[in-house]
Motif scaffolding. Structure first.
Motif, PDB file in Angstrom:
ATOM      1  N   LEU A 199      -2.684  -1.537  10.208  1.00  0.00           N
ATOM      2  CA  LEU A 199      -2.914  -0.599   9.099  1.00  0.00           C
ATOM      3  C   LEU A 199      -2.404   0.805   9.403  1.00  0.00           C
ATOM      4  O   LEU A 199      -2.403   1.664   8.524  1.00  0.00           O
ATOM      5  CB  LEU A 199      -4.409  -0.544   8.752  1.00  0.00           C
ATOM      6  CG  LEU A 199      -5.019  -1.815   8.186  1.00  0.00           C
ATOM      7  CD1 LEU A 199      -6.511  -1.621   7.973  1.00  0.00           C
ATOM      8  CD2 LEU A 199      -4.331  -2.222   6.895  1.00  0.00           C
ATOM      9  N   ILE A 253       0.873  -1.168   0.000  1.00  0.00           N
ATOM     10  CA  ILE A 253       0.000   0.000   0.000  1.00  0.00           C
ATOM     11  C   ILE A 253       0.922   1.233   0.000  1.00  0.00           C
ATOM     12  O   ILE A 253       1.824   1.332   0.815  1.00  0.00           O
ATOM     13  CB  ILE A 253      -0.925   0.022   1.236  1.00  0.00           C
ATOM     14  CG1 ILE A 253      -1.756  -1.266   1.328  1.00  0.00           C
ATOM     15  CG2 ILE A 253      -1.807   1.273   1.237  1.00  0.00           C
ATOM     16  CD1 ILE A 253      -2.787  -1.468   0.262  1.00  0.00           C
ATOM     17  N   THR A 271      -1.205  -5.402  -0.223  1.00  0.00           N
ATOM     18  CA  THR A 271      -2.639  -5.514  -0.502  1.00  0.00           C
ATOM     19  C   THR A 271      -3.179  -6.826   0.077  1.00  0.00           C
ATOM     20  O   THR A 271      -4.302  -6.861   0.563  1.00  0.00           O
ATOM     21  CB  THR A 271      -2.950  -5.436  -2.006  1.00  0.00           C
ATOM     22  OG1 THR A 271      -2.266  -6.483  -2.683  1.00  0.00           O
ATOM     23  CG2 THR A 271      -2.579  -4.092  -2.584  1.00  0.00           C
ATOM     24  N   LEU A 329      -4.728   5.014   2.032  1.00  0.00           N
ATOM     25  CA  LEU A 329      -6.008   4.353   1.751  1.00  0.00           C
ATOM     26  C   LEU A 329      -6.968   5.326   1.064  1.00  0.00           C
ATOM     27  O   LEU A 329      -6.809   6.542   1.168  1.00  0.00           O
ATOM     28  CB  LEU A 329      -6.635   3.846   3.052  1.00  0.00           C
ATOM     29  CG  LEU A 329      -5.838   2.781   3.810  1.00  0.00           C
ATOM     30  CD1 LEU A 329      -6.515   2.464   5.128  1.00  0.00           C
ATOM     31  CD2 LEU A 329      -5.663   1.528   2.974  1.00  0.00           C
ATOM     32  N   ALA A 376      -5.292   0.285  -2.070  1.00  0.00           N
ATOM     33  CA  ALA A 376      -6.117  -0.656  -1.300  1.00  0.00           C
ATOM     34  C   ALA A 376      -6.324  -1.943  -2.078  1.00  0.00           C
ATOM     35  O   ALA A 376      -6.220  -1.959  -3.305  1.00  0.00           O
ATOM     36  CB  ALA A 376      -7.489  -0.035  -0.994  1.00  0.00           C
ATOM     37  N   ILE A 433      -6.855  -8.351   6.715  1.00  0.00           N
ATOM     38  CA  ILE A 433      -7.304  -7.539   7.857  1.00  0.00           C
ATOM     39  C   ILE A 433      -8.737  -7.059   7.630  1.00  0.00           C
ATOM     40  O   ILE A 433      -9.565  -7.107   8.545  1.00  0.00           O
ATOM     41  CB  ILE A 433      -6.334  -6.360   8.090  1.00  0.00           C
ATOM     42  CG1 ILE A 433      -4.976  -6.883   8.584  1.00  0.00           C
ATOM     43  CG2 ILE A 433      -6.920  -5.370   9.093  1.00  0.00           C
ATOM     44  CD1 ILE A 433      -3.874  -5.837   8.617  1.00  0.00           C
ATOM     45  N   TYR A 434      -9.060  -6.615   6.433  1.00  0.00           N
ATOM     46  CA  TYR A 434     -10.412  -6.130   6.119  1.00  0.00           C
ATOM     47  C   TYR A 434     -11.455  -7.232   6.255  1.00  0.00           C
ATOM     48  O   TYR A 434     -12.601  -6.966   6.614  1.00  0.00           O
ATOM     49  CB  TYR A 434     -10.494  -5.629   4.684  1.00  0.00           C
ATOM     50  CG  TYR A 434      -9.865  -4.293   4.367  1.00  0.00           C
ATOM     51  CD1 TYR A 434      -9.184  -3.525   5.296  1.00  0.00           C
ATOM     52  CD2 TYR A 434      -9.959  -3.795   3.076  1.00  0.00           C
ATOM     53  CE1 TYR A 434      -8.620  -2.314   4.963  1.00  0.00           C
ATOM     54  CE2 TYR A 434      -9.398  -2.575   2.731  1.00  0.00           C
ATOM     55  CZ  TYR A 434      -8.736  -1.845   3.677  1.00  0.00           C
ATOM     56  OH  TYR A 434      -8.173  -0.647   3.337  1.00  0.00           O
ATOM     57  N   ALA A 480      -3.579  -6.301   3.871  1.00  0.00           N
ATOM     58  CA  ALA A 480      -4.727  -5.419   4.104  1.00  0.00           C
ATOM     59  C   ALA A 480      -6.039  -6.149   3.833  1.00  0.00           C
ATOM     60  O   ALA A 480      -7.008  -6.005   4.589  1.00  0.00           O
ATOM     61  CB  ALA A 480      -4.620  -4.163   3.248  1.00  0.00           C
ATOM     62  N   VAL A 498       2.932  -3.536   4.784  1.00  0.00           N
ATOM     63  CA  VAL A 498       1.494  -3.744   4.585  1.00  0.00           C
ATOM     64  C   VAL A 498       1.216  -3.856   3.086  1.00  0.00           C
ATOM     65  O   VAL A 498       1.193  -2.871   2.361  1.00  0.00           O
ATOM     66  CB  VAL A 498       0.663  -2.615   5.214  1.00  0.00           C
ATOM     67  CG1 VAL A 498      -0.830  -2.914   5.052  1.00  0.00           C
ATOM     68  CG2 VAL A 498       1.016  -2.431   6.680  1.00  0.00           C
TER      69      VAL A 498
END
Length: 190
Positions: free
Chosen positions: A159, A70, A142, A166, A85, A148-149, A145, A140
């Motif tokens: 993050l 990211i 993609t 983002l 993102a 995590i999302y 992330a 971090v």
């Protein structure tokens, strides 16, 4: 598509995002998907998936998008793009493909592609090289992330180094969650 296509701050010339609440805008001007990841789905589903079938503007070869950081910057044609993102698929994605379990399968596979912010407008065309010209000093990706999302929300504090990269629409909400998580881990009242 053949020839050169203009890329403005909002994305490719002539591209229309139907649902602007969830697609397009700052940090989601373009969407890139890797040919290697498309090849996985071609084998998995037993059907052709030509460029654009994932909703992507850019189908790229030779680049690990799940490993893209990211905030990483790419020079493509005369544009400068920033990875902002991962894509989180929705039920519309499954309906479009007529695959009822696609969101679960896509999440399990974890190769989401990358949303991109346009830092410098210009033109791109099929066959243009994607040159990674900057990689930030964090880890971090993609892929991280995306996990995590979707399935590892307990890791939201990770993050913190990428919040400013983002998409704008996500920053305030995620910043509050990240700060609350950091405060809980350190024992400091928020």
């Amino acid at each position: 598509m053949t020839g050169r296509v203009a890329v403005g701050e909002a994305g490719l010339d002539g591209d229309v995002q139907v649902n602007r609440k969830y697609h397009g805008g700052d940090g989601q001007a373009l969407y890139a998907y890797a040919q290697a990841d498309a090849d996985f789905w071609i084998a998995e589903l037993g059907r052709e998936l030509p460029p654009g079938r994932f909703g992507e503007n850019l189908r790229v070869s030779g680049l690990d998008l799940t490993g893209a950081l990211i905030g990483e910057r790419w020079r493509v044609g005369t544009t400068l793009l920033e990875v902002s993102a991962p894509r989180v698929p929705c039920a519309n994605f499954a309906r479009f493909w007529d695959e009822p379990q696609l969101v679960k399968r896509f999440t399990a596979h974890g190769a989401t592609g990358a949303y991109l912010r346009v830092l410098e407008t210009g033109e791109i065309g099929a066959g243009d090289a994607v040159d990674v010209v900057h990689r930030p000093a964090h880890e971090v990706t993609t892929g991280v992330a995306f996990r995590i999302y979707t399935t590892q929300k307990h890791r939201l504090a990770e993050l913190a180094p990428v919040l400013d990269h983002l998409p704008e629409r996500d920053r305030t909400r995620l910043r509050a969650k990240v700060e609350a998580g950091l405060a809980a881990r350190t024992g400091v009242l928020a």
